[in-house]
Design a protein around this motif. Structure first.
Motif, mmCIF file in Angstrom:
data_model
loop_
_atom_site.group_PDB
_atom_site.id
_atom_site.type_symbol
_atom_site.label_atom_id
_atom_site.label_comp_id
_atom_site.label_asym_id
_atom_site.label_seq_id
_atom_site.Cartn_x
_atom_site.Cartn_y
_atom_site.Cartn_z
ATOM 1 N N ASN A 157 -9.194 32.040 60.443
ATOM 2 C CA ASN A 157 -10.371 32.846 60.120
ATOM 3 C C ASN A 157 -10.372 33.300 58.667
ATOM 4 N N ASP A 180 -9.840 29.048 56.469
ATOM 5 C CA ASP A 180 -10.784 27.952 56.681
ATOM 6 C C ASP A 180 -10.218 26.578 56.344
ATOM 7 N N GLU A 222 -9.477 32.917 69.313
ATOM 8 C CA GLU A 222 -9.475 33.775 68.127
ATOM 9 C C GLU A 222 -10.474 33.326 67.065
ATOM 10 N N LEU A 223 -10.924 32.083 67.102
ATOM 11 C CA LEU A 223 -11.713 31.531 66.006
ATOM 12 C C LEU A 223 -13.120 32.112 65.949
ATOM 13 N N LEU A 224 -13.563 32.400 64.745
ATOM 14 C CA LEU A 224 -14.945 32.817 64.528
ATOM 15 C C LEU A 224 -15.887 31.640 64.831
ATOM 16 N N PRO A 225 -17.136 31.913 65.200
ATOM 17 C CA PRO A 225 -18.057 30.831 65.578
ATOM 18 C C PRO A 225 -18.146 29.675 64.579
ATOM 19 N N LYS A 238 -15.123 27.099 65.099
ATOM 20 C CA LYS A 238 -14.748 26.651 66.436
ATOM 21 C C LYS A 238 -14.320 25.185 66.489
#
Length: 300
Positions: free
Chosen positions: A236, A239, A267-270, A273
């Protein structure tokens, strides 16, 4: 053809290999690391490992345990696995002994460079690697180059606090770090505390887990979740294109890999993903090849 040597210095063994400019490992030799005899003996063992290969080389690259200043080639700090290793002027000592240019970096950084050159991350420019064994080390490649940080200490992926390790004491003196429950020794210790029958190795714990033993599955799952939570948080922030996991613990089976992936993905932000997590492909040769890559860069 220009040939270089890569050296991988660990707490128990030192490996050296002859590598060509295409990344082919042509010859390999391993000697015990005389850690208890002090830094001079460790350097001498590395020199001997290169000489025993019997092939003249134009340069040498080294991946060493410990925090390394890549500019000076000096060991900034190290664990008790290599007593007295901190402060060793490794590049200087090896150049004097071998008579060729030497480049030095941390062994996990070398591991990442090897995978990005000839392994599972080939062709990728932004890569996060976690090496899970006695500890949990990490390396971040940004545009193909190692991110060292302001003090050469970037990469301590195992020392990210995570919910799955809540309250667990870490070897660094902190608590709740992923390494406290996710490293090889931590997994074996947790299993020994609760298993009906002791296990002689983590491979045995993994086999029992794959066979359905609930204690083994629970221990592996907790460690895997802790690592997955840590790696997801790091992704996150950074990147990367790809996340690789290597080291001895990565040889565990589905009882470890499945909870690792589940915790990581949770845990990953949208927007992140789709970041893939998978094992490295070079095994014990990764750090040798990455070290050799450093040696080739010295010659450019």
């Amino acid at each position: 053809m220009t040939l270089v040597a890569g050296i991988d210095i660990g707490g128990t063994k030192t490996a050296a290999g002859i590598v060509d400019p295409h990344g082919t490992l042509r010859r390999r030799h391993t000697v015990p690391t005389p850690a208890s005899d002090g830094p001079a003996a460790v350097v001498a063992a590395a020199v001997r490992a290169v000489r025993d290969l019997g092939v003249p080389v134009a340069a040498v690259g080294v991946g060493s345990a410990g925090v390394v200043d890549p500019e000076s080639g000096r060991i900034v700090s190290a664990t008790d696995a290599l007593p007295g290793w901190a402060g060793t002027a490794l590049r200087r000592d090896l150049e004097r002994a071998l008579g060729v240019p030497v480049a030095v970096d941390n062994d996990v950084h070398a591991h990442a460079l090897g995978e990005a050159w000839r392994g599972a991350a080939a062709g990728r420019r932004h890569v996060l690697l976690a090496a899970v064994g006695t500890g949990i080390g990490g390396s971040l490649l940004v545009d193909g180059r190692v991110h060292h940080g302001a003090r050469s200490a970037a990469g301590h992926a195992g020392h990210v606090p995570v919910p799955s390790a809540a309250g667990a004491p870490c070897t660094c003196g902190g608590t709740s770090h992923a390494e406290a429950v996710g490293s090889g020794p931590a997994l074996l210790a947790a299993y020994a505390r609760s298993a009906p029958v002791p296990a002689s190795s983590l491979a045995e714990v993994s086999a029992r887990a794959d066979g359905g033993e609930e204690t083994a599955r629970r221990v592996l799952a907790r460690g895997a979740r802790a690592l997955g939570e840590a790696l997801g948080g790091i992704v996150n922030m950074t990147d990367p294109e790809l996340v690789l996991v290597g080291g001895g613990v990565a040889h565990c089976g589905p009882a470890w890999w499945e909870p690792l992936r589940q915790a990581f993905e949770a845990e990953l932000l949208p927007p992140l993903k789709g970041v893939e997590l998978r094992p490295g492909s070079l095994g014990g040769d990764a750090a040798l090849l990455g070290a050799a890559r450093l040696a080739l860069e010295v010659l450019r």
